[in-house]
Scaffold this motif. Structure first.
Motif, PDB file in Angstrom:
ATOM      1  N   CYS A  55       0.815  -1.216   0.000  1.00 50.88           N
ATOM      2  CA  CYS A  55       0.000   0.000   0.000  1.00 50.88           C
ATOM      3  C   CYS A  55       0.847   1.264   0.000  1.00 50.88           C
ATOM      4  O   CYS A  55       0.304   2.377  -0.066  1.00 50.88           O
ATOM      5  CB  CYS A  55      -0.944   0.004   1.196  1.00 50.88           C
ATOM      6  SG  CYS A  55      -0.109   0.162   2.787  1.00 50.88           S
ATOM      7  N   SER A  57       2.370   2.648   2.374  1.00 49.51           N
ATOM      8  CA  SER A  57       2.227   3.482   3.565  1.00 49.51           C
ATOM      9  C   SER A  57       2.040   2.584   4.777  1.00 49.51           C
ATOM     10  O   SER A  57       2.201   1.368   4.710  1.00 49.51           O
ATOM     11  CB  SER A  57       1.036   4.429   3.391  1.00 49.51           C
ATOM     12  OG  SER A  57       0.996   5.384   4.433  1.00 49.51           O
ATOM     13  N   ASP A  58       1.671   3.209   5.903  1.00 49.78           N
ATOM     14  CA  ASP A  58       1.519   2.478   7.153  1.00 49.78           C
ATOM     15  C   ASP A  58       0.405   1.447   7.068  1.00 49.78           C
ATOM     16  O   ASP A  58      -0.520   1.555   6.256  1.00 49.78           O
ATOM     17  CB  ASP A  58       1.204   3.445   8.287  1.00 49.78           C
ATOM     18  CG  ASP A  58       2.371   4.335   8.645  1.00 49.78           C
ATOM     19  OD1 ASP A  58       3.514   3.975   8.314  1.00 49.78           O
ATOM     20  OD2 ASP A  58       2.133   5.397   9.257  1.00 49.78           O
ATOM     21  N   TYR A  61      -3.667   1.325   5.536  1.00 50.15           N
ATOM     22  CA  TYR A  61      -3.953   1.971   4.256  1.00 50.15           C
ATOM     23  C   TYR A  61      -4.117   0.973   3.113  1.00 50.15           C
ATOM     24  O   TYR A  61      -4.323   1.383   1.965  1.00 50.15           O
ATOM     25  CB  TYR A  61      -2.845   2.963   3.909  1.00 50.15           C
ATOM     26  CG  TYR A  61      -2.908   4.238   4.715  1.00 50.15           C
ATOM     27  CD1 TYR A  61      -3.808   5.247   4.391  1.00 50.15           C
ATOM     28  CD2 TYR A  61      -2.072   4.432   5.806  1.00 50.15           C
ATOM     29  CE1 TYR A  61      -3.873   6.418   5.120  1.00 50.15           C
ATOM     30  CE2 TYR A  61      -2.126   5.607   6.549  1.00 50.15           C
ATOM     31  CZ  TYR A  61      -3.026   6.602   6.203  1.00 50.15           C
ATOM     32  OH  TYR A  61      -3.082   7.761   6.928  1.00 50.15           O
ATOM     33  N   SER A  89     -10.672  -4.559   1.014  1.00 46.91           N
ATOM     34  CA  SER A  89     -11.159  -3.411   1.758  1.00 46.91           C
ATOM     35  C   SER A  89     -11.994  -3.840   2.958  1.00 46.91           C
ATOM     36  O   SER A  89     -12.854  -4.713   2.860  1.00 46.91           O
ATOM     37  CB  SER A  89     -11.981  -2.506   0.845  1.00 46.91           C
ATOM     38  OG  SER A  89     -12.456  -1.384   1.547  1.00 46.91           O
ATOM     39  N   GLU A 118      -7.703  -2.760   8.133  1.00 50.25           N
ATOM     40  CA  GLU A 118      -7.638  -1.567   7.283  1.00 50.25           C
ATOM     41  C   GLU A 118      -8.193  -0.371   8.045  1.00 50.25           C
ATOM     42  O   GLU A 118      -9.099   0.324   7.585  1.00 50.25           O
ATOM     43  CB  GLU A 118      -8.405  -1.780   5.973  1.00 50.25           C
ATOM     44  CG  GLU A 118      -8.034  -0.755   4.899  1.00 50.25           C
ATOM     45  CD  GLU A 118      -8.956  -0.810   3.682  1.00 50.25           C
ATOM     46  OE1 GLU A 118      -8.523  -0.391   2.608  1.00 50.25           O
ATOM     47  OE2 GLU A 118     -10.106  -1.251   3.824  1.00 50.25           O
ATOM     48  N   VAL A 120      -6.581   3.003  10.340  1.00 51.32           N
ATOM     49  CA  VAL A 120      -5.350   3.751  10.567  1.00 51.32           C
ATOM     50  C   VAL A 120      -5.358   4.296  11.992  1.00 51.32           C
ATOM     51  O   VAL A 120      -6.321   4.938  12.417  1.00 51.32           O
ATOM     52  CB  VAL A 120      -5.223   4.903   9.554  1.00 51.32           C
ATOM     53  CG1 VAL A 120      -3.970   5.726   9.824  1.00 51.32           C
ATOM     54  CG2 VAL A 120      -5.221   4.353   8.133  1.00 51.32           C
ATOM     55  N   HIS A 123      -6.372   8.046  12.603  1.00 52.69           N
ATOM     56  CA  HIS A 123      -7.451   8.626  11.802  1.00 52.69           C
ATOM     57  C   HIS A 123      -8.717   8.779  12.644  1.00 52.69           C
ATOM     58  O   HIS A 123      -9.044   7.909  13.453  1.00 52.69           O
ATOM     59  CB  HIS A 123      -7.744   7.742  10.588  1.00 52.69           C
ATOM     60  CG  HIS A 123      -8.504   8.439   9.512  1.00 52.69           C
ATOM     61  ND1 HIS A 123      -9.870   8.567   9.546  1.00 52.69           N
ATOM     62  CD2 HIS A 123      -8.090   9.071   8.387  1.00 52.69           C
ATOM     63  CE1 HIS A 123     -10.274   9.226   8.473  1.00 52.69           C
ATOM     64  NE2 HIS A 123      -9.213   9.550   7.754  1.00 52.69           N
TER      65      HIS A 123
END
Length: 408
Positions: A55, A57-58, A61, A89, A118, A120, A123
């Motif tokens: 992905c 990224s961390d 994501y 997803s 999935e 973060v 977030h």
């Protein structure tokens, strides 16, 4: 307080470990490597893990896998996939990353805890109802085979739901080293401690007396180790008290947990203390980064035996020049004393560099595994392994208890 001293011995294969880049990002790579974790297995081999981030990224994501390599007498194995994310997803198995690892000192069982799913961590849509998820994996044969992964999200979050601070909205076990006590054995295994990066209200610590099959909150669900802390690691003082070292911009936060009842994990945290340039602590110029704390036996130049603390951070400015500070531990220090007057640092590299972890080897040298790159983004970091001599780290002030035999 019931503290049990360990006297564990086993016949390890004598292996000479050499410095190596274990996972390399090249100019043509589109999938970066990140996040080091390393452990010494019961048979004397080393297991190194890292994220493989499809992905880009961390974790949270998209798809992230965990790759590994094992070192034996013939050198490092070819890379293998420990666990693979589906990339689907909203699936719990969308990705697996930020591995934290420990090997049981008696059975040799390997435990790996990862972030999964999935969602973060930071977030706003990641909440108690939609949390950062937690999974674990086990091996009982020195990493030859692994059990199917198991989700333990509710077991972890549920420890804090009834606390006075309210539920934890998002958390994960910090990558690198899960700490196992050498003194406390209440259940079937020596106690292990996992430091949580959590929001709101910062670090908590969870512990297990059955090697991760069940968990409790150290000090109970209301106990806060460091409100301003981020990614954190644990170590142990000579009386079994627990030290936490947590990431913060400019250095570290240290705190000490003292038991009132070791059986139940009751006790309390002291007041946390900042360690940085102003108190001659573990300064990290213009950065905040995951590092590792390690306590190990050593000898001074006068022959006196001591406990030596090592702390790794990027020295800076920003995420570069990973190095190691050192400090002699005297008795049971308060956090303010622990946080101040560190020596060094020893510079492991001058290059851009970030996360690091370290473990002791049988001879008293240090296995150091860290991220290094000439251009850290978007290609990620090279995952670099080095064997460090304690004499080199401390500029000759301390030597390991045993004679170093490892090659560079």
């Amino acid at each position: 307080m019931a503290v049990v001293a360990a006297a564990i011995s086993c016949n390890r294969t004598e292996i000479v470990y050499e410095d190596a880049v274990l996972f390399r990002n090249t100019e043509t790579d589109t999938i970066p490597y990140r996040i080091p974790a390393i452990a010494l297995l019961q048979d004397g081999r080393l297991l190194a893990l890292t994220d493989y981030r499809h992905c880009m990224s961390d974790i949270g994501y998209g798809r992230v896998d965990i790759h590994g390599r094992i070192a034996d007498k013939d050198g490092w194995s070819e890379p293998f996939v420990l666990i693979e994310g589906t990339g689907m997803s909203r699936a719990v198995d969308c990705g697996f990353g930020d591995a934290a690892m420990v090997v049981d000192r008696e059975s040799g069982e390997i435990l790996v805890i990862t972030v999964c799913g999935e969602t973060v961590y930071g977030h706003p849509t990641t909440t108690r109802q939609n949390p950062n998820r937690v999974a674990l994996l086990r091996s009982s044969d020195n990493g030859k085979t692994w059990d199917h992964w198991k989700e333990i999200t509710e077991e972890v979050y549920g420890l804090f739901d009834a606390g006075v601070h309210g539920p934890v909205q998002s958390c994960f076990v910090t990558s690198g080293k899960i700490f196992q006590s050498s003194r406390i054995k209440v259940g079937s295994h020596y106690r292990i401690y996992a430091a949580l990066c959590a929001r709101p209200n910062g670090n908590r610590v969870i512990f297990s007396d059955d090697f991760g099959r069940t968990w409790k909150a150290l000090g109970g669900g209301d106990a806060l180790a460091a409100r301003a802390g981020d990614e954190a690691k644990c170590e142990e003082l000579e009386d079994g008290s627990v030290v936490i070292s947590s990431r913060i911009r400019g250095g570290r936060i240290f705190n000490v947990f003292t038991y009132s009842d070791v059986t139940d994990g009751a006790g309390e945290w002291a007041e946390p203390a900042f360690s940085g340039a102003e108190n001659e602590g573990c300064a990290a110029v213009a950065n905040a980064c995951n590092g590792e704390i390690l306590f190990m036996p050593a000898k001074r130049q006068d022959g006196g035996k001591v406990t030596l603390a090592l702390q790794s951070v990027p020295l800076g400015p920003e995420r570069r020049a990973v190095g190691i500070y050192f400090k002699e531990i005297d008795g049971i220090p308060q956090p303010a004393a622990l946080a101040s007057n560190w020596s060094g640092p020893f510079r492991v590299t001058d290059k851009p560099s970030a996360y690091s972890t370290m473990i002791p080897l049988d001879d008293g040298s240090v296995a150091f595994y860290y991220e290094e790159s000439a251009d850290p983004w978007p290609r990620g970091y090279d995952m670099v392994f080095r064997v460090l001599d304690l004499k080199d780290i401390t500029d000759g002030k301390y030597t390991p208890i045993n004679r170093p035999i490892w090659k560079r």
